[in-house]
Design an enzyme around this catalytic site. Structure first.
Site, PDB file in Angstrom:
ATOM      1  N   SER A 241       0.632  -1.058   0.309  1.00  0.00           N
ATOM      2  CA  SER A 241      -0.761   0.352  -0.200  1.00  0.00           C
ATOM      3  C   SER A 241       0.824   1.095   0.022  1.00  0.00           C
ATOM      4  O   SER A 241       0.646   2.260   0.274  1.00  0.00           O
ATOM      5  CB  SER A 241      -1.238   0.277   1.214  1.00  0.00           C
TER       6      SER A 241
ATOM      7  N   HIS B 269      -0.874  -2.134  -7.472  1.00  0.00           N
ATOM      8  CA  HIS B 269      -1.847  -2.508  -6.184  1.00  0.00           C
ATOM      9  C   HIS B 269      -3.099  -2.141  -6.136  1.00  0.00           C
ATOM     10  O   HIS B 269      -4.136  -1.304  -7.118  1.00  0.00           O
ATOM     11  CB  HIS B 269      -1.317  -1.142  -5.446  1.00  0.00           C
TER      12      HIS B 269
ATOM     13  N   GLU C 295      -3.041   0.445  -9.586  1.00  0.00           N
ATOM     14  CA  GLU C 295      -1.824   1.411  -9.460  1.00  0.00           C
ATOM     15  C   GLU C 295      -1.173   0.177 -10.318  1.00  0.00           C
ATOM     16  O   GLU C 295      -0.706  -1.027  -9.073  1.00  0.00           O
ATOM     17  CB  GLU C 295      -2.006   2.182  -7.949  1.00  0.00           C
TER      18      GLU C 295
END
Ligand code: 3HC
Length: 292
Positions: free
Chosen positions: A120, A141, A153
């Site tokens: 994260s 992500h 992402e």
């Protein structure tokens, strides 16, 4: 680039199990790996519950569920990832642990397999640096709940090879996700902004400016968000929020991410959000969504 048909997922907590489901729903074979049989069983139970819910809601029939579950192998042996074309790591957010996993993968997977981290907030550059082939490492992500939220992402480092980035973008699109390619900075894009927003919300609560309910209502009804910040932090996990906030702040030192003493106290008290049954709100079942 080799075609991505078999995917490994390491770590079958909420995010890892959700990522397994995403790939299996997308028609790929998935090998999910955990450290112990107990954690492996927990990961399988998360997958079962999530697909059961889809069946109960009429979004999936039982044959479709069996097909999805049939594409998934759960194991406690990293060696079972030998045939993977892409491995997504979703282990706890501890750099030493990530290094250990990636070092082992160097010896297990083929040289042209892609390695991704679902971290994260930790630096992908740092995760990739000690590996033998940093060019094949990217961030991938997902957002919680991974089977529902479309964004991924794709995080690149100075070493990420363009063909690897393209392959990860392409497989994300095949899964029905919306990939965005972003650089490697603390919090990437979405968490950098989201955690600044969380910090501002926490400050308002600390100052007694608004109740948690009214704060949530303001953002849900006024800003059209699916959840207000307190409900969302409970979903993400207050310990996870605390950790991510700390990592972003340690890199940026921006006041926008300065730690919230109240959040720290809640975590120390074991109020972790939905997963522990209590956070900003109290939940009928730990992990469940019903507020009591
Ligand atoms: N797993 C699988 N599916 C789930 C789920 C879960 N945990 N939770 C909900 N769903 C599915 C439901 O089955 C339902 O599917 P359907 O439409 O096909 O029937 C759909 O999601 C909607 O669920 P509900 O009707 O129960 O509830 P809502 O409409 O309130 O949606 C929500 C729930 C999807 C969680 C929505 O409130 C939402 O999008 N909230 C915001 C979540 C968010 O912002 N997440 C990002 C957090 S930040 C992050 O993850 C980054 C990380 O690094 C920390």
């Amino acid at each position: 680039m080799r075609e991505i048909t078999t995917v490994g997922v390491i770590g079958l907590g909420t995010m890892g199990a959700g990522i397994v489901e995403v790939f299996a729903r997308g028609g790929l074979d998935v090998v999910g790996v955990e450290t112990t049989q107990e954690y492996a069983d927990r990961g399988r139970a998360i997958l079962q519950a999530s697909t059961d819910r889809a069946v109960a809601r009429g979004r999936l029939d039982e044959a479709g569920q069996a097909e999805i579950l049939g594409r998934v192998t759960i194991s406690t042996d990293l060696g079972d990832l030998a045939g993977a074309d892409l491995v997504v790591e979703a282990v706890p957010e501890i750099m030493a642990l990530k290094h250990e996993v990636f070092a082992k993968l160097d010896d297990i997977v083929a040289e042209d397999a892609v390695l991704a981290s679902n971290t994260s907030s930790l630096s992908i550059t740092q995760i990739a640096a000690p590996t033998r082939h940093p060019g094949r490492v990217v961030g991938l992500h997902f957002f919680n709940p991974a089977p529902v939220l479309k964004l991924v992402e794709v995080i690149t480092t100075l070493r990420s090879e363009p063909a690897v980035v393209e392959a990860v973008v392409a497989v994300s699109e095949r899964l029905g996700k919306k990939p965005v390619v972003v650089g490697d900075r603390a919090g990437f894009v979405a968490n950098y902004l989201l955690f600044g927003y969380f910090t501002s919300a926490l400050r308002m609560l600390e100052h007694g400016h608004v109740s948690r309910e009214d704060l949530d209502t303001a953002m849900r009804v006024g800003a059209g968000l699916p959840m207000g910040p307190c409900t969302l932090m409970d979903l993400v996990g207050l310990d996870v929020c605390h950790h991510i906030g700390d990592v972003i702040y340690s890199h940026t030192r921006s006041s926008m991410h300065a730690p919230s003493p109240m959040l720290g106290r809640m975590v120390t008290s074991g109020l972790l959000g939905r997963k522990s049954g209590r956070g900003f709100y109290t939940y009928a079942r730990p992990g469940g969504g019903q507020v009591v």
